[in-house]
Design an enzyme around this catalytic site. Sequence first.
Site, PDB file in Angstrom:
ATOM      1  N   SER A 232       7.706   3.953   4.461  1.00  0.00           N
ATOM      2  CA  SER A 232       7.016   2.664   4.910  1.00  0.00           C
ATOM      3  C   SER A 232       7.051   1.739   4.182  1.00  0.00           C
ATOM      4  O   SER A 232       7.073   1.739   3.070  1.00  0.00           O
ATOM      5  CB  SER A 232       5.515   3.012   5.603  1.00  0.00           C
ATOM      6  OG  SER A 232       4.633   3.260   4.291  1.00  0.00           O
ATOM      7  N   ASP A 233       6.883   0.520   4.924  1.00  0.00           N
ATOM      8  CA  ASP A 233       6.321  -0.626   3.959  1.00  0.00           C
ATOM      9  C   ASP A 233       4.981  -0.378   3.251  1.00  0.00           C
ATOM     10  O   ASP A 233       4.212   0.465   3.980  1.00  0.00           O
ATOM     11  CB  ASP A 233       6.523  -1.965   4.441  1.00  0.00           C
ATOM     12  CG  ASP A 233       6.723  -3.064   3.605  1.00  0.00           C
ATOM     13  OD1 ASP A 233       6.368  -3.063   2.446  1.00  0.00           O
ATOM     14  OD2 ASP A 233       6.981  -4.275   4.149  1.00  0.00           O
ATOM     15  N   TRP A 234       4.675  -0.939   2.385  1.00  0.00           N
ATOM     16  CA  TRP A 234       3.338  -0.881   1.894  1.00  0.00           C
ATOM     17  C   TRP A 234       2.116  -1.032   3.083  1.00  0.00           C
ATOM     18  O   TRP A 234       2.012  -2.057   3.496  1.00  0.00           O
ATOM     19  CB  TRP A 234       3.065  -1.723   0.479  1.00  0.00           C
ATOM     20  CG  TRP A 234       3.393  -0.847  -0.710  1.00  0.00           C
ATOM     21  CD1 TRP A 234       2.785  -0.730  -1.710  1.00  0.00           C
ATOM     22  CD2 TRP A 234       4.597  -0.032  -0.951  1.00  0.00           C
ATOM     23  NE1 TRP A 234       3.364  -0.212  -2.779  1.00  0.00           N
ATOM     24  CE2 TRP A 234       4.463   0.355  -2.052  1.00  0.00           C
ATOM     25  CE3 TRP A 234       5.785   0.067  -0.019  1.00  0.00           C
ATOM     26  CZ2 TRP A 234       5.632   1.126  -2.667  1.00  0.00           C
ATOM     27  CZ3 TRP A 234       6.789   0.935  -0.692  1.00  0.00           C
ATOM     28  CH2 TRP A 234       6.715   1.309  -1.866  1.00  0.00           C
ATOM     29  N   GLY A 236       2.290   0.187   5.901  1.00  0.00           N
ATOM     30  CA  GLY A 236       2.855  -0.125   7.190  1.00  0.00           C
ATOM     31  C   GLY A 236       3.115   1.256   7.848  1.00  0.00           C
ATOM     32  O   GLY A 236       4.073   1.275   8.812  1.00  0.00           O
TER      33      GLY A 236
END
Length: 851
Positions: A232-234, A236
């Site tokens: 995931s994005d941070w 996210g």
Amino acid sequence: MSPIKTTSYKQLDVDYLIEELTIPEKISLLAGKDFWHTVPIPRLGVPSIRVSDGPNGIRGTKFFNGVPSNCFPCGTGLAATFNKDLLVEAGELMGKEAKMKGASVILGPTCNIVRSPLGGRSFESYSEDPLLSGIAASSVVKGIQNEKVVACLKHFVCNDQEDERKNVDTLLTDRAFREVYLKPFQIAIRDVNPKALMTSYNKVNGEHVSQSTAILQDILRKEFKYDGTIMSDWFGTYSIKESLDAGLNLEMPGPTRFRQAIQTLHAVQANQISESVIDENVRYVLNLVNEGLKAEIPDDVVESANEDPAAGELLRKVGDESIVLLKNEGNILPLSKSAVKGQEKIAVIGPNVKAAQDSGGGSASLAARYKITPWEGIKNKIAEGGNTVTLDYALGAFLDRNLPDVGSILIAEDGEAGIDARFYKHPPGYKGDRFLLETYKLSTSQIFLSDFKSERLEPNDILFYADLTGTFVPDETAEYEFGASCLGTAQVFVDDVLVADNKTKQTKGDAFFLGMGTREERGSIQLEKGKSYNVRVEFGSAPTYTLPDGPVEAGGVYFGIRIKSPAEVEINKAVALAKTVDKVVIVAGLSKEWESEGFDRPDMEIPGYTNQLIEEIVKVNPNVIVVNQSGSPVTFPWLDKVPALVHAWFGGNELGNTIADVLFGDHNPSGKLSMTFPKRLQDNPSYINFGATNGRVWYGEDVYVGYKYYDKVGLEPLFPFGYGLSYTSFKFDDLVVKSNEENVNVTVNVTNTGKLEGAEVVQIYIQAENPIVNRPVKELKDFAKVNLLAGESKSVELEFSIKEATSYWNGSKHSWQSDKDTYKVLVGTSSADIELVGTFTTHSTFNWTGV
């Protein structure tokens, strides 16, 4: 227990581990340990591996007081080189520097589409064109992985604006999704197979990408055959079951917000999440660990900066090749380092002259190991010519959104530039020992303390105080502004007099790249030229914040100083100087305060009074060269009045040297625009559909992004995609086009018809003569850069897939389709400058999967 089986890289035996790991241990592997590391399992010899930002250089693990890094030109600048081999070299340098920071995974490159000039992270991506984006990403990934470091391609997919980025629902047709936004990722996966991929924050057609089975499984895994790790994005990740079922292998950062042991184990025991789903996600995380182990980074690595001169030389070469010459009437460029008759005078004017705009803002920004300003680069170039050319400087206009960083202006206790920082347990005025925690000498007054640590604080204690001090010596007698914004509280004192108060009166603002902080509070005071003044900032960390919904991090403070001067005064000073010189170089554009992760730009204008400054200077001196620095397009309302315009992007460490190299002809410019520059924002195809409306954004331009739109509607841009001038001239001839069932082979002769060595980019576009569906007029399908001595000719040969060159997405058949037709091969120097035309013919219509 039998030992873990290994390979020459001490590889983990994944099958064995999946059998041996307990379910709680498996669940623990599915999220990060902290901001930068995966979770280890010491019992079974599973190590933790480190990741690091990024796209513009390798930060390491520290936002606060980290080891400085080499900063690369921004993504749109890298793509503007149109040099595949050079981008591989850039990737290799990124890989080397990642290992020096102890990171086996680089969170980049970014290959989203530059859909609009306003996108906050447009500078971080590569291009409006999916093929150029995909090839640039592939080249950088190849270089990174040549060093056995993992590249994490991001942000998958349609993360093309910052407005409501975590909840915005991107609505678009299946055809646009496939042909434009998925295509760069598909190219990179096909050509270099990046070992990791990061999902985006946004939704696509109603569902967050990070938990979309249709996107992550059906398209990415099954169609694209992707076998790398998906993270995931941070922050996210938005669910437990849905994200695991979709195959989001790794939630970042840690500690987990969603995949807590008790809740996830309960879902497994209740048969809501299959244990096989847990195992499959664990397999990909362990695969990532194995890939990370190939970098052979010691467990006890100490982060270090790469001070090898060869790194600076490569950054300078990349920067040189990225710069685009947009206008050069009367051959005013290149400038001469030495005057031929008498002494020539040059004025260098503008807000970016003595500022180093090395990168845009947000997670791509970092503490550069060094920065060469345009003033330094130009001054050094003049020195090479024997100082027969004189230089003068004027600011002309302010650019700063907030008061500028003064880390290089204040003088620390050791007599050198810098700021003394002392951190305490107790606030100023405490009746007793304030209990000194840590002391530092800092090089910046933009201080983000999200990862500040002190062994003298209790674990998880984020309440502390800091005194930040330095001596300020004004250049002239005048009134000066002092100001601070913060995550916490801050007051600025000058010789113990309170000048700016962001403690007793705080207003919500957008300081810091996540927009968590206060508005900058300012005050002013009269100061005398040459006199030393003690500047002290008293800072209290996040728990002292007086506004609701305060930050959970330790906090931070940005403070600055600037002479207080009306705009007309600074313009008048610059105009007066311009009257006295032979030529004027104006260095202007944007900065990371205006182009950054966290927000989109409100318009295409250069902020402040820069445009007015240029208008006034050209009234008194016709010999004006403008150097613009921005990662995406801005407007140039004065363009018809200036003879020369150079676009220099955000140029990394070497930006000042690269600008000087081009201005004085030590490098013949060869960069090409990686996106179209419209005459005005309203001309951009995304104009009426950019930004979120009630949580949604409609990609109404469909497949007509960038130059494809301008071609389709017959609208002339300011500068077309792929455009860029040279100090020499080139001729294309002898075009030969051959094709078979698999490939198109294009050969063209390129001659340097001028008097200087230079490089030209051969761009190949394809056009269907009798399309049965609505298609772009032409599409870029390949390119090559060729360097030629004066008078030299070379034959350039390119070969590319006939299926890739002719196909479009057929939504009704859910496949790519190539139609029986005659296709034009358009060979040119930009999307609008076609030199030669050839053809080839396909003899049947067929559908295929795209891989």
